[in-house]
Design a protein around this motif. Structure first.
Motif, PDB file in Angstrom:
ATOM      1  N   MET A   1       0.861  -1.196   0.000  1.00 31.34           N
ATOM      2  CA  MET A   1       0.000   0.000   0.000  1.00 31.34           C
ATOM      3  C   MET A   1       0.891   1.237   0.000  1.00 31.34           C
ATOM      4  O   MET A   1       1.823   1.326   0.773  1.00 31.34           O
ATOM      5  CB  MET A   1      -0.902  -0.047   1.238  1.00 31.34           C
ATOM      6  N   SER A   2       0.626   2.179  -0.864  1.00 29.84           N
ATOM      7  CA  SER A   2       1.400   3.413  -0.912  1.00 29.84           C
ATOM      8  C   SER A   2       1.021   4.309   0.258  1.00 29.84           C
ATOM      9  O   SER A   2      -0.106   4.303   0.716  1.00 29.84           O
ATOM     10  CB  SER A   2       1.117   4.150  -2.222  1.00 29.84           C
ATOM     11  N   SER A   3       1.991   5.078   0.702  1.00 32.02           N
ATOM     12  CA  SER A   3       1.691   5.983   1.815  1.00 32.02           C
ATOM     13  C   SER A   3       1.869   7.416   1.359  1.00 32.02           C
ATOM     14  O   SER A   3       2.619   7.697   0.436  1.00 32.02           O
ATOM     15  CB  SER A   3       2.621   5.697   2.992  1.00 32.02           C
ATOM     16  N   PHE A   4       1.173   8.307   2.013  1.00 27.32           N
ATOM     17  CA  PHE A   4       1.189   9.705   1.631  1.00 27.32           C
ATOM     18  C   PHE A   4       1.267  10.568   2.871  1.00 27.32           C
ATOM     19  O   PHE A   4       0.905  10.146   3.950  1.00 27.32           O
ATOM     20  CB  PHE A   4      -0.111  10.080   0.892  1.00 27.32           C
ATOM     21  N   THR A  21       4.036   8.912  -1.967  1.00 28.12           N
ATOM     22  CA  THR A  21       5.202   8.024  -1.940  1.00 28.12           C
ATOM     23  C   THR A  21       4.768   6.654  -2.433  1.00 28.12           C
ATOM     24  O   THR A  21       3.787   6.106  -1.944  1.00 28.12           O
ATOM     25  CB  THR A  21       5.766   7.910  -0.509  1.00 28.12           C
ATOM     26  N   ASP A  22       5.519   6.114  -3.412  1.00 22.47           N
ATOM     27  CA  ASP A  22       5.148   4.792  -3.923  1.00 22.47           C
ATOM     28  C   ASP A  22       5.864   3.693  -3.138  1.00 22.47           C
ATOM     29  O   ASP A  22       6.606   3.962  -2.191  1.00 22.47           O
ATOM     30  CB  ASP A  22       5.393   4.689  -5.436  1.00 22.47           C
ATOM     31  N   THR A 104      10.166  10.091 -10.475  1.00 23.73           N
ATOM     32  CA  THR A 104       9.232  10.327  -9.377  1.00 23.73           C
ATOM     33  C   THR A 104       8.209   9.197  -9.287  1.00 23.73           C
ATOM     34  O   THR A 104       8.118   8.355 -10.181  1.00 23.73           O
ATOM     35  CB  THR A 104       8.509  11.674  -9.570  1.00 23.73           C
ATOM     36  N   ALA A 105       7.433   9.191  -8.220  1.00 27.77           N
ATOM     37  CA  ALA A 105       6.418   8.153  -8.005  1.00 27.77           C
ATOM     38  C   ALA A 105       5.292   8.289  -9.031  1.00 27.77           C
ATOM     39  O   ALA A 105       4.880   9.398  -9.356  1.00 27.77           O
ATOM     40  CB  ALA A 105       5.850   8.275  -6.595  1.00 27.77           C
TER      41      ALA A 105
END
Length: 197
Positions: A1-4, A21-22, A104-105
């Protein structure tokens, strides 16, 4: 799971930003274009701060034996390993245009000033979708380059690249698939509100 991370700027004059953020740890700074409260959190319409770009590879195949014309097919580079392999060459040719390519992601991006749009530099790319028709996207040509005798081209989409995300009740922002029927309604509302403003 990506977080932000949801970064609320302290200066109210600044536009809110979110850093995505990937899974590889790469980041992508986005402007919050619009936000809408939902039952399970706040939905965000995000647009990258930097300019998104795509890399296409070209394969030539002979189509008409009478004319001996070669028809080139463009293939969107999506394989991460292949993107990383050609990245140094792509970065070098874009530097000639005073553009800085960044890994970048979720999308490649560039910083700098894009050259003016020229009609003969616009490519319409047909994108496959789940429906019976093809989606198409118009891209502006930036630069060609070769890697191991394979031709590649770098383009930037003429339409803004938008992400749909949810700022949930636990305070985390997660990317949401716009393909979901319920999300389609939310996305349309976010886009409609954004146009009205």
């Amino acid at each position: 799971m990506s977080s932000f991370e949801y970064n609320q700027e302290s200066d109210s004059e600044d536009i809110d930003r979110v850093t995505l953020t990937d899974e590889m740890g790469r980041t992508l700074d986005c402007y919050v274009e619009n936000a809408m409260e939902g039952n399970d959190g706040t939905y965000l319409l995000l647009m990258p701060v930097d300019i998104p770009v795509v890399i296409l590879s070209w394969d030539s195949e002979e189509e008409d034996s009478e004319d001996n014309e070669e028809i080139s097919n463009a293939v969107l580079l999506e394989d991460q390993e292949e993107i990383e392999e050609v990245f140094p060459d792509a970065k070098a040719v874009l530097a000639e245009l005073d553009l800085t390519l960044k890994l970048t992601a979720f999308t490649l991006t560039v910083t700098g000033e894009l050259p003016p749009i020229e009609d003969d530099g616009i490519l319409t790319l047909e994108l496959e979708n789940d429906g019976p028709s093809l989606d198409s996207e118009e891209l502006q040509f930036l630069k060609d380059f070769y890697h191991h005798e394979q031709k590649y081209s770098i383009y930037t989409p003429l339409s803004p690249l938008l992400f749909l995300a949810k700022y949930n009740l636990l305070g985390k922002v997660e990317l949401v698939s716009p393909e979901d029927e319920e999300m389609q309604v939310i996305l349309e509302e976010l886009l409609f509100d954004d146009i009205d403003e």
